[in-house]
Design a protein around this motif. Structure first.
Motif, PDB file in Angstrom:
ATOM      1  N   UNK A   7      -0.925  55.178 -19.888  1.00 51.54           N
ATOM      2  CA  UNK A   7      -1.506  54.059 -20.722  1.00 51.54           C
ATOM      3  C   UNK A   7      -1.168  54.232 -22.322  1.00 51.54           C
ATOM      4  N   UNK A   8      -1.113  55.396 -22.592  1.00 52.51           N
ATOM      5  CA  UNK A   8      -0.691  55.636 -23.947  1.00 52.51           C
ATOM      6  C   UNK A   8       0.716  55.836 -24.275  1.00 52.51           C
ATOM      7  N   UNK A   9       1.591  56.226 -23.318  1.00 49.47           N
ATOM      8  CA  UNK A   9       3.039  55.938 -23.514  1.00 49.47           C
ATOM      9  C   UNK A   9       3.359  54.402 -23.642  1.00 49.47           C
ATOM     10  N   UNK A  10       2.671  53.387 -22.508  1.00 53.95           N
ATOM     11  CA  UNK A  10       2.943  52.025 -22.621  1.00 53.95           C
ATOM     12  C   UNK A  10       2.560  51.478 -23.844  1.00 53.95           C
ATOM     13  N   UNK A  11       1.260  51.726 -24.455  1.00 51.77           N
ATOM     14  CA  UNK A  11       1.085  51.468 -25.841  1.00 51.77           C
ATOM     15  C   UNK A  11       1.877  51.711 -27.088  1.00 51.77           C
ATOM     16  N   UNK A  12       2.401  53.056 -27.005  1.00 51.54           N
ATOM     17  CA  UNK A  12       3.463  53.357 -27.903  1.00 51.54           C
ATOM     18  C   UNK A  12       4.537  52.671 -27.907  1.00 51.54           C
ATOM     19  N   UNK A  13       5.131  52.267 -26.732  1.00 48.15           N
ATOM     20  CA  UNK A  13       6.394  51.583 -26.217  1.00 48.15           C
ATOM     21  C   UNK A  13       6.315  50.197 -26.803  1.00 48.15           C
ATOM     22  N   UNK A  14       5.059  49.520 -26.418  1.00 50.74           N
ATOM     23  CA  UNK A  14       4.971  48.073 -26.889  1.00 50.74           C
ATOM     24  C   UNK A  14       4.732  48.037 -28.602  1.00 50.74           C
ATOM     25  N   UNK A  15       4.016  48.891 -29.142  1.00 51.22           N
ATOM     26  CA  UNK A  15       3.930  48.893 -30.453  1.00 51.22           C
ATOM     27  C   UNK A  15       5.142  49.031 -31.128  1.00 51.22           C
ATOM     28  N   UNK A  16       6.224  49.995 -30.683  1.00 53.03           N
ATOM     29  CA  UNK A  16       7.122  50.374 -31.265  1.00 53.03           C
ATOM     30  C   UNK A  16       8.121  48.911 -31.164  1.00 53.03           C
ATOM     31  N   UNK A  17       8.056  48.555 -30.029  1.00 51.12           N
ATOM     32  CA  UNK A  17       9.004  47.139 -29.950  1.00 51.12           C
ATOM     33  C   UNK A  17       8.377  46.024 -30.766  1.00 51.12           C
ATOM     34  N   UNK A  18       7.154  45.926 -30.865  1.00 46.35           N
ATOM     35  CA  UNK A  18       6.479  44.992 -31.930  1.00 46.35           C
ATOM     36  C   UNK A  18       6.989  45.419 -33.230  1.00 46.35           C
ATOM     37  N   UNK A  19       7.034  46.405 -33.567  1.00 40.72           N
ATOM     38  CA  UNK A  19       7.104  46.652 -35.071  1.00 40.72           C
ATOM     39  C   UNK A  19       8.572  46.736 -35.414  1.00 40.72           C
ATOM     40  N   UNK A  20       9.629  46.618 -34.692  1.00 40.17           N
ATOM     41  CA  UNK A  20      10.974  47.034 -34.781  1.00 40.17           C
ATOM     42  C   UNK A  20      11.834  45.756 -34.595  1.00 40.17           C
ATOM     43  N   UNK A  21      12.819  45.469 -35.450  1.00 41.53           N
ATOM     44  CA  UNK A  21      13.634  44.143 -34.986  1.00 41.53           C
ATOM     45  C   UNK A  21      14.703  44.451 -34.215  1.00 41.53           C
ATOM     46  N   UNK A  22      14.628  45.980 -33.906  1.00 42.04           N
ATOM     47  CA  UNK A  22      16.010  46.389 -33.274  1.00 42.04           C
ATOM     48  C   UNK A  22      15.474  48.026 -32.626  1.00 42.04           C
TER      49      UNK A  22
END
Length: 135
Positions: A7-22
């Motif tokens: 769950x924490x890994x998925x949230x980290x990945x989602x937030x990273x994707x939302x924060x970055x343009x690439x």
């Protein structure tokens, strides 16, 4: 245990994707044209041979002309922390959590979660803190 890690890994990945343009974008602490502290974004391939970087601003942290709005030292610490955990770093951390989840699954299959605890406990502690959940 493995569930909270995933769950924490998925949230980290989602937030990273939302924060970055690439996925390759990196963050750093910089100054804007007025000398204000900013969190800047750059692409590694755009770093010049002399190490100059062309960047864009993600966030402003300090207002040198208005010290009551933000303390420079506090803002510098916040910006440096955010820059250190930029999207590629967050994705690497998520991969570690996923690996630990797989390790927890295997340890449970083998009936040795207690033996795996020294490796799993730091990952689970981080995951719970990150998710803001109770122990």
């Amino acid at each position: 245990m493995a569930g909270v890690l995933r769950e924490a890994a998925a949230l980290l990945r989602r937030r990273a994707a939302e924060a970055a343009g690439s996925a390759d974008e990196r963050w750093m602490v910089d100054q804007d044209e007025s000398g204000g502290l900013v969190l800047a974004v750059f692409m590694p391939e755009e770093v010049a041979p002399d190490c100059t970087v062309s960047s864009g601003i993600l966030a402003s942290f300090a207002y040198p002309d208005s010290p009551e709005r933000a303390t420079h030292a506090g803002a510098l610490g916040s910006a440096a922390h955010m820059a250190a955990l930029d999207p590629p770093a967050a994705v690497a951390l998520a991969a570690w959590l996923e690996t630990m989840a797989d390790f927890a699954d295997r340890a449970e299959e083998l009936g040795d979660l207690r033996g795996a605890a020294p490796l799993l406990e730091p990952a689970v502690r981080f995951a719970r803190v990150y998710l803001r959940t109770a122990e």
